[in-house]
Design a protein around this motif. Sequence first.
Motif, PDB file in Angstrom:
ATOM      1  N   ILE A  42       0.886  -1.108  -0.064  1.00 30.04           N
ATOM      2  CA  ILE A  42       0.182  -0.405   0.249  1.00 30.04           C
ATOM      3  C   ILE A  42       0.633   1.141  -0.402  1.00 30.04           C
ATOM      4  CG2 ILE A  42      -1.569  -0.830   1.150  1.00 30.04           C
ATOM      5  CD1 ILE A  42      -0.661   0.371   4.016  1.00 30.04           C
ATOM      6  N   GLN A  43       0.191   2.202  -0.968  1.00 32.25           N
ATOM      7  CA  GLN A  43       1.106   3.121  -0.672  1.00 32.25           C
ATOM      8  C   GLN A  43       0.412   4.376  -0.189  1.00 32.25           C
ATOM      9  OE1 GLN A  43       2.459   6.031  -4.380  1.00 32.25           O
ATOM     10  NE2 GLN A  43       1.119   7.367  -3.378  1.00 32.25           N
ATOM     11  N   VAL A  44       0.730   5.183   1.312  1.00 35.19           N
ATOM     12  CA  VAL A  44      -0.317   5.823   1.827  1.00 35.19           C
ATOM     13  C   VAL A  44      -0.031   7.192   1.901  1.00 35.19           C
ATOM     14  CG1 VAL A  44      -0.353   3.873   3.852  1.00 35.19           C
ATOM     15  CG2 VAL A  44       1.705   6.095   4.137  1.00 35.19           C
ATOM     16  N   SER A  45      -0.778   8.154   2.048  1.00 36.74           N
ATOM     17  CA  SER A  45      -0.833   9.597   2.310  1.00 36.74           C
ATOM     18  C   SER A  45       0.351  10.245   3.337  1.00 36.74           C
ATOM     19  CB  SER A  45      -2.545   9.682   2.087  1.00 36.74           C
ATOM     20  OG  SER A  45      -3.067  10.154   1.381  1.00 36.74           O
ATOM     21  N   PRO A  46       0.992  11.779   3.193  1.00 35.86           N
ATOM     22  CA  PRO A  46       1.691  11.258   4.174  1.00 35.86           C
ATOM     23  C   PRO A  46       1.466  11.523   5.037  1.00 35.86           C
ATOM     24  CG  PRO A  46       1.561  13.052   1.889  1.00 35.86           C
ATOM     25  CD  PRO A  46       0.967  12.307   2.058  1.00 35.86           C
ATOM     26  N   VAL A  47       2.256  11.336   6.986  1.00 35.75           N
ATOM     27  CA  VAL A  47       2.092  10.492   7.723  1.00 35.75           C
ATOM     28  C   VAL A  47       2.021  11.890   8.644  1.00 35.75           C
ATOM     29  CG1 VAL A  47       2.004   8.248   7.062  1.00 35.75           C
ATOM     30  CG2 VAL A  47       4.002   9.338   7.807  1.00 35.75           C
ATOM     31  N   ASN A  48       2.908  12.799   8.282  1.00 33.72           N
ATOM     32  CA  ASN A  48       3.599  13.559   8.856  1.00 33.72           C
ATOM     33  C   ASN A  48       2.343  14.610   8.954  1.00 33.72           C
ATOM     34  OD1 ASN A  48       4.523  14.248   6.383  1.00 33.72           O
ATOM     35  ND2 ASN A  48       5.179  15.649   7.054  1.00 33.72           N
ATOM     36  N   GLU A  49       2.801  16.255  10.271  1.00 28.23           N
ATOM     37  CA  GLU A  49       1.421  16.967  10.483  1.00 28.23           C
ATOM     38  C   GLU A  49       1.788  17.652   9.293  1.00 28.23           C
ATOM     39  OE1 GLU A  49       0.839  19.672  13.877  1.00 28.23           O
ATOM     40  OE2 GLU A  49       2.749  19.906  14.164  1.00 28.23           O
ATOM     41  N   ASN A  50       0.826  17.958   8.797  1.00 27.95           N
ATOM     42  CA  ASN A  50       0.275  19.060   7.576  1.00 27.95           C
ATOM     43  C   ASN A  50      -0.449  20.175   8.507  1.00 27.95           C
ATOM     44  OD1 ASN A  50      -1.525  16.629   7.294  1.00 27.95           O
ATOM     45  ND2 ASN A  50      -2.493  18.598   6.812  1.00 27.95           N
ATOM     46  N   ALA A  51       0.240  21.572   7.502  1.00 24.24           N
ATOM     47  CA  ALA A  51      -1.392  23.095   7.610  1.00 24.24           C
ATOM     48  C   ALA A  51      -3.000  22.558   7.254  1.00 24.24           C
ATOM     49  CB  ALA A  51      -0.642  23.604   6.674  1.00 24.24           C
ATOM     50  N   VAL A  52      -3.146  22.666   8.186  1.00 21.48           N
ATOM     51  CA  VAL A  52      -4.824  22.979   8.623  1.00 21.48           C
ATOM     52  C   VAL A  52      -5.366  24.114   7.200  1.00 21.48           C
ATOM     53  CG1 VAL A  52      -7.394  22.774   9.286  1.00 21.48           C
ATOM     54  CG2 VAL A  52      -5.826  22.001  10.426  1.00 21.48           C
ATOM     55  N   LYS A  53      -5.617  23.898   6.528  1.00 22.28           N
ATOM     56  CA  LYS A  53      -6.146  24.427   5.381  1.00 22.28           C
ATOM     57  C   LYS A  53      -8.245  25.275   4.657  1.00 22.28           C
ATOM     58  CE  LYS A  53      -3.170  26.395   2.767  1.00 22.28           C
ATOM     59  NZ  LYS A  53      -2.473  27.423   3.054  1.00 22.28           N
ATOM     60  N   ASP A  54      -8.311  25.868   4.838  1.00 23.12           N
ATOM     61  CA  ASP A  54      -9.930  26.032   4.549  1.00 23.12           C
ATOM     62  C   ASP A  54     -10.104  25.607   4.063  1.00 23.12           C
ATOM     63  OD1 ASP A  54      -9.660  28.001   5.802  1.00 23.12           O
ATOM     64  OD2 ASP A  54      -9.410  29.868   4.950  1.00 23.12           O
ATOM     65  N   GLY A  55     -11.294  24.647   3.837  1.00 25.16           N
ATOM     66  CA  GLY A  55     -11.796  23.691   2.820  1.00 25.16           C
ATOM     67  C   GLY A  55     -11.787  22.705   2.808  1.00 25.16           C
ATOM     68  N   ARG A  56     -10.506  21.805   3.595  1.00 28.73           N
ATOM     69  CA  ARG A  56      -9.666  21.048   3.955  1.00 28.73           C
ATOM     70  C   ARG A  56      -9.276  20.026   2.221  1.00 28.73           C
ATOM     71  NH1 ARG A  56      -9.382  19.488   9.691  1.00 28.73           N
ATOM     72  NH2 ARG A  56      -7.479  18.727   8.110  1.00 28.73           N
ATOM     73  N   PRO A  57      -8.590  21.044   1.596  1.00 25.84           N
ATOM     74  CA  PRO A  57      -8.636  20.537   0.194  1.00 25.84           C
ATOM     75  C   PRO A  57      -6.894  19.154   0.175  1.00 25.84           C
ATOM     76  CG  PRO A  57      -7.426  22.474   0.634  1.00 25.84           C
ATOM     77  CD  PRO A  57      -8.187  21.884   1.953  1.00 25.84           C
ATOM     78  N   TRP A  58      -7.290  18.246  -0.642  1.00 27.42           N
ATOM     79  CA  TRP A  58      -6.628  17.085   0.254  1.00 27.42           C
ATOM     80  C   TRP A  58      -5.309  17.398  -0.673  1.00 27.42           C
ATOM     81  CZ3 TRP A  58      -2.396  16.700  -4.158  1.00 27.42           C
ATOM     82  CH2 TRP A  58      -2.485  17.827  -5.654  1.00 27.42           C
ATOM     83  N   TRP A  59      -4.660  18.308  -1.065  1.00 28.31           N
ATOM     84  CA  TRP A  59      -3.249  18.925  -0.814  1.00 28.31           C
ATOM     85  C   TRP A  59      -3.058  19.991  -0.020  1.00 28.31           C
ATOM     86  CZ3 TRP A  59      -3.779  24.515  -0.141  1.00 28.31           C
ATOM     87  CH2 TRP A  59      -4.873  24.600  -0.813  1.00 28.31           C
ATOM     88  N   GLU A  60      -3.720  19.583   1.416  1.00 31.57           N
ATOM     89  CA  GLU A  60      -2.934  20.489   2.515  1.00 31.57           C
ATOM     90  C   GLU A  60      -1.840  19.717   2.983  1.00 31.57           C
ATOM     91  OE1 GLU A  60      -5.709  18.917   5.707  1.00 31.57           O
ATOM     92  OE2 GLU A  60      -6.568  20.638   4.858  1.00 31.57           O
ATOM     93  N   ARG A  61      -2.144  17.786   2.998  1.00 27.13           N
ATOM     94  CA  ARG A  61      -1.597  17.103   2.878  1.00 27.13           C
ATOM     95  C   ARG A  61       0.172  16.981   2.619  1.00 27.13           C
ATOM     96  NH1 ARG A  61      -4.638  12.541   5.209  1.00 27.13           N
ATOM     97  NH2 ARG A  61      -2.849  11.197   5.665  1.00 27.13           N
ATOM     98  N   TYR A  62       0.719  18.112   1.622  1.00 25.94           N
ATOM     99  CA  TYR A  62       1.453  18.379   1.079  1.00 25.94           C
ATOM    100  C   TYR A  62       2.030  19.753   1.397  1.00 25.94           C
ATOM    101  CZ  TYR A  62       0.461  13.707  -2.020  1.00 25.94           C
ATOM    102  OH  TYR A  62       0.227  12.292  -2.054  1.00 25.94           O
ATOM    103  N   GLN A  63       1.411  20.246   2.822  1.00 25.76           N
ATOM    104  CA  GLN A  63       2.503  20.993   2.965  1.00 25.76           C
ATOM    105  C   GLN A  63       2.352  20.675   4.665  1.00 25.76           C
ATOM    106  OE1 GLN A  63       0.884  25.187   2.285  1.00 25.76           O
ATOM    107  NE2 GLN A  63      -0.230  24.954   0.678  1.00 25.76           N
ATOM    108  N   PRO A  64       3.516  20.140   4.934  1.00 28.45           N
ATOM    109  CA  PRO A  64       4.116  19.909   6.337  1.00 28.45           C
ATOM    110  C   PRO A  64       4.337  21.039   7.290  1.00 28.45           C
ATOM    111  CG  PRO A  64       5.525  19.425   4.368  1.00 28.45           C
ATOM    112  CD  PRO A  64       5.137  20.146   3.727  1.00 28.45           C
ATOM    113  N   ILE A  65       3.797  20.970   8.325  1.00 29.72           N
ATOM    114  CA  ILE A  65       4.237  21.359   9.440  1.00 29.72           C
ATOM    115  C   ILE A  65       5.406  21.272  11.020  1.00 29.72           C
ATOM    116  CG2 ILE A  65       3.197  23.171  12.014  1.00 29.72           C
ATOM    117  CD1 ILE A  65       1.918  24.627   9.490  1.00 29.72           C
TER     118      ILE A  65
END
Length: 494
Positions: free
Chosen positions: A58-81
Motif C-alpha cells: 500500500i502507498q499511504v498519504s503523507p503521515v506527518n503533520e500538515n497545515a490545516v487549510k480552509d475547505g480541507r483540500p487534498w493538497w493540504e497533506r503536501y504542506q508539512p508543519i
Amino acid sequence: MFLTKSLVCLAILAIANAQFNTNYAAGRSGMVHLFEWKWDDIAAECENFLGPKGYAGIQVSPVNENAVKDGRPWWERYQPISYKLTTRSGNEQQFASMVRRCNNVGVRTYVDVVFNHMSADGGTYGTGGSTASPSTKSYPAVPFSSLDFNPTCGISNYNDANQVRNCELVGLRDLNQGNSYVRDKVVEFLDHLIDLGVAGFRVDAAKHMWPADLGVIYGRLKNLNTGHGFASGSKAYIVQEVIDMGGEAISKSEYTGLGAVTEFRHSDSIGKCFRGKDKLTYMSNWGTGWGFAASDRSLVFVDNHDNQRGHGAGGADVLTYKVPKQYKMASAFMLAHPFGTPRVMSSFSFDDTDQGPPTTDGQNIASPTFNSDKSCGGGWVCEHRWRQIYNMVAFRNAAADAALQNWWSNGSNQVAFSRGNRAFVAFNNDNYDLNSSLQTGLPGGTYCDVISGEKSGSSCTGKSVTVGSDGRANINISSSAADGVVAIHVNAKL
C-alpha cells in the motif's frame, strides 16, 4: 587510494541495488495507493481484502503533520508543519498498529514522504496542534528556521535546473537538503518510519531536489526492521516523483541510479493507447522502447492522485475511474504485462479538483462503506476492489516471472499475449468483435475468465474458456461487451 575509491563505489552500488527491491512478500505483487484513507481503515483493509486477494503493498498519504487549510483540500497533506505523525488519517499509535497489522498479512507499507519543502504562507496551524510562520520560515515543531531554507524565489522556467531545485514550488518554503542539519532531520524522520516497519518511500517532488543530496540522505537510512519480517540487511524501496516527459533541463536518468522513479510516460502512453489515439498493436515492444526507464526503475500506473485531476503529466489522455471500461482495460494490460512495478490507484470520487476526501462533518475523514459485490460506497471509488482489477493482481501473481510470449495482434486494436505457460490475456479495443483461435500457451483444460467472474469451487461465476491440447482457444470479445478483456491463468483452471 584506488582500492578505497572502488570500495566506496561498490558500497554505493550495493545501496542503490537494494533500493530497487520492493521488499514484497514472496508470491505477491501490485501496490495500491489508498489515497487519503485513515490508518485504522487501512489496517482492516489489509486483513479483510488486500492480504487475501494477493496485493503486495500500500502507498499511504503523507503521515506527518500538515497545515490545516480552509475547505480541507487534498493538497493540504503536501504542506508539512512538522514531522509529528498526526494527520487526519490518524496518530502515530494508529499508524504503527496499521503497519504491523498489514505486515502480518503480507502487505507492505510505502509512505509518501514530503521533505522538499514546508508549508506555504497561510499554513500556520497544523493537524497535530503545532504552529508555524511560513512568512518568516519558522517551523518550531521540527524545528526549522530561515537558516534551513533556500532563498525565496519562484519557479518560472523548467529549463533552468538551478531554479527548479533551489526555488519555491508554488510558494512552498524550499528546504535546503545540502544543509547538514536539514539532512539530519529528514533522516531522523525516515528512520523513525523504518523503525515502525515501513518497506519504503515515495519521495514527493524529488525532481525539485538535487540528486547528490538525495543520495546522501538515502545512503544514511537504516536497514529495514527485521522485527517486521524483512530480511537482514534489507534497504527501503525508494520511488522518486520525477515527472519527465522530455524537453526539460531535468531528466529521470539523473535519479534512476538512486532509486526507482514514477514513470509518468507509462500513464500518458497507456492512456493514449486505450483511448484509441494509438493502436494497441504498437504495444508489442511495451517498455523501454516507449521511452520508459528500465523495468526495475519504473513504478508504473494508469493514473495517480495528481494527474487524475489534471495536475502533473498526461493531460486529457490520462484514463481515470470516470472512463471505467477503458480504465479497466488499461489496468488489466498493466497488471498482465511484466514491465515495471505496477501501482493501482484507489480514489475518492470528485468533481472539484481541490476537493478533499469524504468527511463526516467537513473535517474528519469518513470511513468507506462496502457493498455486497465488494465495491465501495460513501464517496469512495476503491478501484482496487473492482473485480477486473483485483483479479488481475492474482493473474500477475500466477504469472510470476514467466516471460511474455505468444504476442498476437490483428494489426489494429485487438491484441493478446501469454505469460509463458501460466497466464493468457486478450484485449479488444476495436469497434468490431474479436473472434479468433489464439495460442494461449496454457495446458489443455477449461479455465475461468477472471475478468467476467471468478472461480468458485469447481465452477465459474463468469465466462469459461476451453484450451485444447495444442494450447489454442477460441477467444470471443464482443465490441459491445461490458469488458474488453478476457484473462485466464493456471490458478483459475477448473
